[in-house]
Motif scaffolding. Structure first.
Motif, PDB file in Angstrom:
ATOM      1  N   ALA A   1     -74.779  11.449 -17.410  1.00 43.99           N
ATOM      2  CA  ALA A   1     -74.440   9.986 -18.073  1.00 43.99           C
ATOM      3  C   ALA A   1     -74.023   8.993 -17.291  1.00 43.99           C
ATOM      4  CB  ALA A   1     -73.382  10.421 -19.071  1.00 43.99           C
ATOM      5  N   ARG A   2     -73.555   9.239 -15.863  1.00 41.75           N
ATOM      6  CA  ARG A   2     -73.230   8.113 -15.055  1.00 41.75           C
ATOM      7  C   ARG A   2     -74.199   7.044 -14.760  1.00 41.75           C
ATOM      8  NH1 ARG A   2     -69.913  11.856 -10.915  1.00 41.75           N
ATOM      9  NH2 ARG A   2     -68.196  12.539 -12.545  1.00 41.75           N
ATOM     10  N   PRO A   3     -75.324   7.434 -14.985  1.00 37.51           N
ATOM     11  CA  PRO A   3     -76.625   6.125 -14.741  1.00 37.51           C
ATOM     12  C   PRO A   3     -76.391   5.191 -15.921  1.00 37.51           C
ATOM     13  CG  PRO A   3     -77.496   8.036 -13.973  1.00 37.51           C
ATOM     14  CD  PRO A   3     -76.233   8.519 -14.575  1.00 37.51           C
ATOM     15  N   ARG A   4     -76.122   5.845 -17.099  1.00 33.68           N
ATOM     16  CA  ARG A   4     -76.027   5.112 -18.447  1.00 33.68           C
ATOM     17  C   ARG A   4     -74.910   4.407 -18.484  1.00 33.68           C
ATOM     18  NH1 ARG A   4     -77.633   9.740 -22.325  1.00 33.68           N
ATOM     19  NH2 ARG A   4     -77.336  11.218 -20.560  1.00 33.68           N
TER      20      ARG A   4
ATOM     21  N   ALA B   1     -62.985  -2.962 -22.483  1.00 29.52           N
ATOM     22  CA  ALA B   1     -62.000  -2.122 -21.757  1.00 29.52           C
ATOM     23  C   ALA B   1     -61.510  -1.001 -22.778  1.00 29.52           C
ATOM     24  CB  ALA B   1     -60.692  -2.777 -21.336  1.00 29.52           C
ATOM     25  N   ALA B   2     -61.450  -1.376 -23.918  1.00 29.06           N
ATOM     26  CA  ALA B   2     -61.087  -0.335 -25.144  1.00 29.06           C
ATOM     27  C   ALA B   2     -62.463   0.489 -25.505  1.00 29.06           C
ATOM     28  CB  ALA B   2     -60.925  -0.930 -26.339  1.00 29.06           C
ATOM     29  N   PHE B   3     -63.529  -0.037 -25.313  1.00 30.88           N
ATOM     30  CA  PHE B   3     -64.790   0.855 -25.334  1.00 30.88           C
ATOM     31  C   PHE B   3     -64.658   2.053 -24.285  1.00 30.88           C
ATOM     32  CE2 PHE B   3     -68.917   1.730 -23.714  1.00 30.88           C
ATOM     33  CZ  PHE B   3     -69.600   2.331 -24.802  1.00 30.88           C
ATOM     34  N   TYR B   4     -64.290   1.589 -22.840  1.00 31.45           N
ATOM     35  CA  TYR B   4     -64.422   2.614 -22.076  1.00 31.45           C
ATOM     36  C   TYR B   4     -63.424   3.502 -22.100  1.00 31.45           C
ATOM     37  CZ  TYR B   4     -68.223  -0.207 -19.444  1.00 31.45           C
ATOM     38  OH  TYR B   4     -69.266  -0.674 -19.285  1.00 31.45           O
ATOM     39  N   ARG B   5     -62.177   3.226 -22.775  1.00 31.37           N
ATOM     40  CA  ARG B   5     -61.052   4.061 -22.688  1.00 31.37           C
ATOM     41  C   ARG B   5     -61.427   5.043 -23.849  1.00 31.37           C
ATOM     42  NH1 ARG B   5     -57.908  -0.758 -22.075  1.00 31.37           N
ATOM     43  NH2 ARG B   5     -57.711  -0.714 -24.322  1.00 31.37           N
ATOM     44  N   THR B   6     -62.037   4.701 -25.336  1.00 30.41           N
ATOM     45  CA  THR B   6     -61.912   5.311 -26.351  1.00 30.41           C
ATOM     46  C   THR B   6     -63.307   5.869 -26.573  1.00 30.41           C
ATOM     47  OG1 THR B   6     -62.282   3.363 -27.515  1.00 30.41           O
ATOM     48  CG2 THR B   6     -60.124   4.214 -27.130  1.00 30.41           C
ATOM     49  N   ARG B   7     -64.649   5.216 -26.554  1.00 35.33           N
ATOM     50  CA  ARG B   7     -65.660   5.346 -27.074  1.00 35.33           C
ATOM     51  C   ARG B   7     -66.886   5.874 -26.205  1.00 35.33           C
ATOM     52  NH1 ARG B   7     -65.890   0.775 -30.204  1.00 35.33           N
ATOM     53  NH2 ARG B   7     -68.072   0.806 -29.710  1.00 35.33           N
ATOM     54  N   ALA B   8     -66.614   5.487 -24.898  1.00 30.73           N
ATOM     55  CA  ALA B   8     -68.066   5.431 -24.159  1.00 30.73           C
ATOM     56  C   ALA B   8     -68.543   6.807 -23.865  1.00 30.73           C
ATOM     57  CB  ALA B   8     -67.543   4.996 -22.604  1.00 30.73           C
ATOM     58  N   LEU B   9     -67.934   7.885 -23.911  1.00 34.91           N
ATOM     59  CA  LEU B   9     -68.577   9.236 -23.537  1.00 34.91           C
ATOM     60  C   LEU B   9     -68.784  10.122 -25.016  1.00 34.91           C
ATOM     61  CD1 LEU B   9     -66.475  10.398 -20.795  1.00 34.91           C
ATOM     62  CD2 LEU B   9     -68.514   9.695 -20.512  1.00 34.91           C
ATOM     63  N   THR B  10     -69.247   9.199 -26.108  1.00 34.07           N
ATOM     64  CA  THR B  10     -69.236   9.731 -27.436  1.00 34.07           C
ATOM     65  C   THR B  10     -70.878   9.442 -27.374  1.00 34.07           C
ATOM     66  OG1 THR B  10     -68.914   7.600 -28.711  1.00 34.07           O
ATOM     67  CG2 THR B  10     -67.058   9.307 -28.609  1.00 34.07           C
TER      68      THR B  10
END
Length: 127
Positions: free
Chosen positions: A66-69, A110-119
């Motif tokens: 997932a890191r490249p995405r 910032a909120a996206f990376y804290r809460t939803r990025a890995l969904t």
């Protein structure tokens, strides 16, 4: 001075392999108007550093695949932010459009990376 503090923060919060990609504000004289605005305003610079820290934290937790995405999302965010908040189309009555634009977008990212990025992608994430 603010540039060096932001650079130090990026170095301290991430390892070289997981550091934020070079899309964060360019505080050199060559940086664009949006970047210079962020660098000149301490509150916006802090918000940009929070985005970078949130990105680094989620990238650390992300599966290797997932890191490249995530990195592509980070770069796309900065390109979008620069295009949207430059407000070259704004009328004189909208002179301060870029300040609120930057504040809102930086907080949201910032909120996206804290809460939803890995969904999953369909649920608003990047997986």
């Amino acid at each position: 001075m603010l540039v060096s503090r932001l650079s130090v923060l990026l170095v301290v919060i991430g390892t070289p392999a997981l550091a934020a990609p070079p899309s964060a504000p360019d505080c050199t004289p060559a940086g664009g108007a949006v970047d210079r605005r962020i660098c000149a305003a301490p509150d916006l610079a802090r918000q940009a550093a929070t985005v970078a820290a949130s990105f680094t934290a989620v990238q650390t937790r992300a599966p290797e695949a997932a890191r490249p995405r995530l990195e592509a999302d980070y770069r796309a965010f900065w390109a979008f932010l620069r295009a949207l908040c430059a407000a070259e189309w704004a009328t004189p009555a909208m002179q301060d459009y870029s300040g609120p634009c930057l504040q809102e977008r930086l907080d949201t990212q910032a909120a996206f990376y804290r809460t939803r990025a890995l969904t999953p992608l369909g649920a608003g994430g990047v997986l």
